[in-house]
Design an enzyme around this catalytic site. Structure first.
Site, mmCIF file in Angstrom:
data_model
loop_
_atom_site.group_PDB
_atom_site.id
_atom_site.type_symbol
_atom_site.label_atom_id
_atom_site.label_comp_id
_atom_site.label_asym_id
_atom_site.label_seq_id
_atom_site.Cartn_x
_atom_site.Cartn_y
_atom_site.Cartn_z
ATOM 1 N N ARG A 93 -29.357 24.182 -25.487
ATOM 2 C CA ARG A 93 -29.039 24.071 -26.914
ATOM 3 C C ARG A 93 -30.182 24.617 -27.765
ATOM 4 N NH1 ARG A 93 -27.157 19.420 -24.330
ATOM 5 N NH2 ARG A 93 -24.938 19.042 -24.574
ATOM 6 N N ASN A 125 -25.548 23.150 -33.037
ATOM 7 C CA ASN A 125 -26.720 23.021 -32.160
ATOM 8 C C ASN A 125 -27.770 24.086 -32.429
ATOM 9 O OD1 ASN A 125 -26.404 20.774 -30.434
ATOM 10 N ND2 ASN A 125 -24.699 21.835 -29.402
ATOM 11 N N PRO A 126 -29.045 23.800 -32.167
ATOM 12 C CA PRO A 126 -29.572 22.518 -31.677
ATOM 13 C C PRO A 126 -29.578 21.490 -32.812
ATOM 14 C CG PRO A 126 -31.356 24.104 -31.963
ATOM 15 C CD PRO A 126 -30.095 24.820 -32.316
ATOM 16 N N ASP A 153 -23.462 11.849 -26.387
ATOM 17 C CA ASP A 153 -24.042 11.505 -25.080
ATOM 18 C C ASP A 153 -23.865 10.013 -24.800
ATOM 19 O OD1 ASP A 153 -25.421 14.251 -24.766
ATOM 20 O OD2 ASP A 153 -26.110 13.514 -26.709
ATOM 21 N N ARG A 156 -20.387 9.531 -23.751
ATOM 22 C CA ARG A 156 -20.179 10.016 -22.376
ATOM 23 C C ARG A 156 -20.725 9.006 -21.365
ATOM 24 N NH1 ARG A 156 -21.856 16.175 -23.982
ATOM 25 N NH2 ARG A 156 -19.750 17.004 -24.108
ATOM 26 N N HIS A 173 -22.291 -1.265 -23.520
ATOM 27 C CA HIS A 173 -23.245 -0.841 -24.542
ATOM 28 C C HIS A 173 -24.402 -0.161 -23.814
ATOM 29 C CE1 HIS A 173 -23.930 -1.572 -28.858
ATOM 30 N NE2 HIS A 173 -25.025 -0.937 -28.501
HETATM 31 P P1 NAD Z 1 -16.917 28.371 -32.500
HETATM 32 O O1 NAD Z 1 -17.506 29.681 -32.188
HETATM 33 O O2 NAD Z 1 -15.572 28.026 -31.982
HETATM 34 O O3 NAD Z 1 -16.892 28.160 -34.083
HETATM 35 C C1 NAD Z 1 -17.976 28.460 -34.898
HETATM 36 C C2 NAD Z 1 -17.430 28.757 -36.279
HETATM 37 O O4 NAD Z 1 -18.525 28.951 -37.169
HETATM 38 C C3 NAD Z 1 -16.568 29.997 -36.332
HETATM 39 O O5 NAD Z 1 -15.339 29.682 -36.964
HETATM 40 C C4 NAD Z 1 -17.380 30.962 -37.195
HETATM 41 O O6 NAD Z 1 -16.579 31.837 -37.984
HETATM 42 C C5 NAD Z 1 -18.149 29.973 -38.068
HETATM 43 N N1 NAD Z 1 -19.320 30.558 -38.697
HETATM 44 C C6 NAD Z 1 -20.292 31.313 -38.131
HETATM 45 N N2 NAD Z 1 -21.193 31.684 -39.057
HETATM 46 C C7 NAD Z 1 -20.782 31.165 -40.236
HETATM 47 C C8 NAD Z 1 -21.297 31.194 -41.547
HETATM 48 N N3 NAD Z 1 -22.409 31.872 -41.844
HETATM 49 N N4 NAD Z 1 -20.623 30.543 -42.507
HETATM 50 C C9 NAD Z 1 -19.492 29.881 -42.242
HETATM 51 N N5 NAD Z 1 -18.958 29.803 -40.999
HETATM 52 C C10 NAD Z 1 -19.598 30.436 -40.013
HETATM 53 O O7 NAD Z 1 -17.994 27.277 -32.016
HETATM 54 P P2 NAD Z 1 -17.711 25.724 -31.733
HETATM 55 O O8 NAD Z 1 -17.366 25.548 -30.306
HETATM 56 O O9 NAD Z 1 -16.847 25.195 -32.805
HETATM 57 O O10 NAD Z 1 -19.204 25.155 -31.916
HETATM 58 C C11 NAD Z 1 -19.795 25.117 -33.197
HETATM 59 C C12 NAD Z 1 -21.190 24.523 -33.085
HETATM 60 O O11 NAD Z 1 -21.094 23.155 -32.681
HETATM 61 C C13 NAD Z 1 -22.070 25.222 -32.029
HETATM 62 O O12 NAD Z 1 -23.381 25.323 -32.490
HETATM 63 C C14 NAD Z 1 -22.007 24.262 -30.853
HETATM 64 O O13 NAD Z 1 -23.136 24.371 -30.013
HETATM 65 C C15 NAD Z 1 -21.987 22.946 -31.602
HETATM 66 N N6 NAD Z 1 -21.565 21.799 -30.803
HETATM 67 C C16 NAD Z 1 -22.230 20.665 -31.041
HETATM 68 C C17 NAD Z 1 -21.937 19.530 -30.325
HETATM 69 C C18 NAD Z 1 -22.709 18.280 -30.621
HETATM 70 O O14 NAD Z 1 -22.588 17.287 -29.895
HETATM 71 N N7 NAD Z 1 -23.512 18.280 -31.667
HETATM 72 C C19 NAD Z 1 -20.930 19.558 -29.340
HETATM 73 C C20 NAD Z 1 -20.211 20.751 -29.149
HETATM 74 C C21 NAD Z 1 -20.549 21.892 -29.887
#
Ligand code: NAD
Length: 319
Positions: A93, A125-126, A153, A156, A173
């Site tokens: 990440r 992320n991150p 997490d 999970r 928990h």
């Molecule tokens: P994805 O590629 O399906 O979607 C990303 C979206 O962001 C796309 O629709 C894209 O058009 C949009 N985007 C990109 N740049 C942009 C900008 N400048 N302005 C507006 N929109 C913009 O990705 P995803 O699978 O939905 O994942 C999104 C993020 O969430 C990733 O960074 C992923 O690592 C993170 N994520 C976090 C967790 C968590 O637990 N925090 C879990 C899963 C995924």
């Protein structure tokens, strides 16, 4: 009552990919928001998602769903940010910091310019580095910026412990704190099932559960995202549900204790960072952080986790 005095509950979602669109659907099903606005760099994508969701509203509860722009954040109670690249098969990440950090430099000031009293929930992320970046880029009080952090997490791990013991995971928990990433910290010393310490509960259920079980389940939790990504290319249902849980706590001012990423106390001589701790979440964002009486091993692991995040956060700051 004069209808003009009633303000509909609005939630804005920036980024409508796997995570953003799944969260929008969960929000629509919950009936908690009267207005859902979708914002994406790819306007057609946001429009398509908004149309598809709006077509479901007659079968659910009424809600206005539309593709908008940053000016629509103005009266949003919550702005959820999921925009940015996702973790590839071989990325950690933290590898996404530069790319998604650049995206945040463009979108967070636009959100901040338009919001008055929103709470921002960050999932990109991150997540710990970008929650910190959001606090800096937005100028908002740190309590109004929440990273989804280790809520996923923790969920999970609870699911795995529940499965192992053959009990409802909601009776478990077992928190994960620190980095949402490879240096996450399971807090086994305080894990309970039905109020009993986890090993005591397992013994009374006749199920072997010792240090090696804890290692095995912690590892499965740490590697869960990669295992899902290997199979279906992305993870989104569980994280979207975690975001939903945070948003529900905000919209209903529930004061729920959730493991989320928040600014941790500044240590003398050290830069502040964001990482996950159990925090009380309500209408104003993070109300308080609950201090955990960790054992020596957990304190050591948390230090390693925060040191890694401090390095990544400082590197991001210099970019
Ligand atoms: P994805 O590629 O399906 O979607 C990303 C979206 O962001 C796309 O629709 C894209 O058009 C949009 N985007 C990109 N740049 C942009 C900008 N400048 N302005 C507006 N929109 C913009 O990705 P995803 O699978 O939905 O994942 C999104 C993020 O969430 C990733 O960074 C992923 O690592 C993170 N994520 C976090 C967790 C968590 O637990 N925090 C879990 C899963 C995924």
């Amino acid at each position: 009552m004069d209808a003009s005095l009633v303000s509909p509950v609005r939630v804005a979602i920036v980024g409508t990919g796997h995570v953003g669109a799944t969260f929008a659907y969960a929000l629509l099903l919950s009936g908690l928001a009267a207005e859902i606005v979708l914002i994406n760099r790819d306007a057609a994508d946001a429009e398509g998602e908004a149309m598809d969701l709006a077509h479901a509203t007659p079968l659910l509860r009424p809600a206005r769903v539309w593709a908008g722009d940053y000016s629509d954040c103005a009266s949003a109670a919550v702005v959820v940010v999921t925009a940015g690249a996702a973790q590839g098969e071989h990325d950690s990440r933290l590898d996404l910091a530069e790319q998604n950090g650049a995206i945040f430099r463009t979108i967070i000031p636009q959100i901040a310019r338009n919001t008055t009293s929103s709470v921002l929930v960050i999932a990109t992320n991150p997540v710990d580095v970008l929650t910190y970046a959001t606090i800096k880029l937005s100028g908002l009080p740190p309590t109004r910026v929440i990273g989804s952090g280790t809520i996923l997490d923790t969920s999970r791990l609870q699911a795995l412990v529940g499965e192992r013991l053959g009990v409802d995971p909601r009776s478990v928990h077992s928190d994960i704190i620190g980095e949402h990433g490879d240096n996450q910290v399971p807090v086994w010393s305080l894990a309970t099932v039905g109020g009993a310490p986890v090993r005591v509960a397992a013994a009374s259920l006749g199920i072997p559960f010792d240090g090696s079980t804890e290692k095995e389940l912690a590892r499965a939790t740490r590697e869960a995202a990669r295992r899902v990504v290997d199979r279906k290319g992305a993870t989104y249902y569980a994280v979207a549900t975690g975001i939903m849980r945070i948003v529900e706590a905000i919209l209903r001012d529930q004061r729920t204790v959730l493991t989320v990423s928040t600014l941790v106390d500044h240590q003398p001589g050290q830069e502040s960072i964001c990482c996950s701790m159990p925090a009380v979440i309500g209408a104003q964002g993070v109300h308080r952080v609950v201090q955990l009486p960790l054992n020596a091993d957990e304190r050591h692991a948390l230090r390693r986790s925060t040191d890694t995040l401090r390095k990544a956060t400082t590197t991001y700051d210099r970019l």
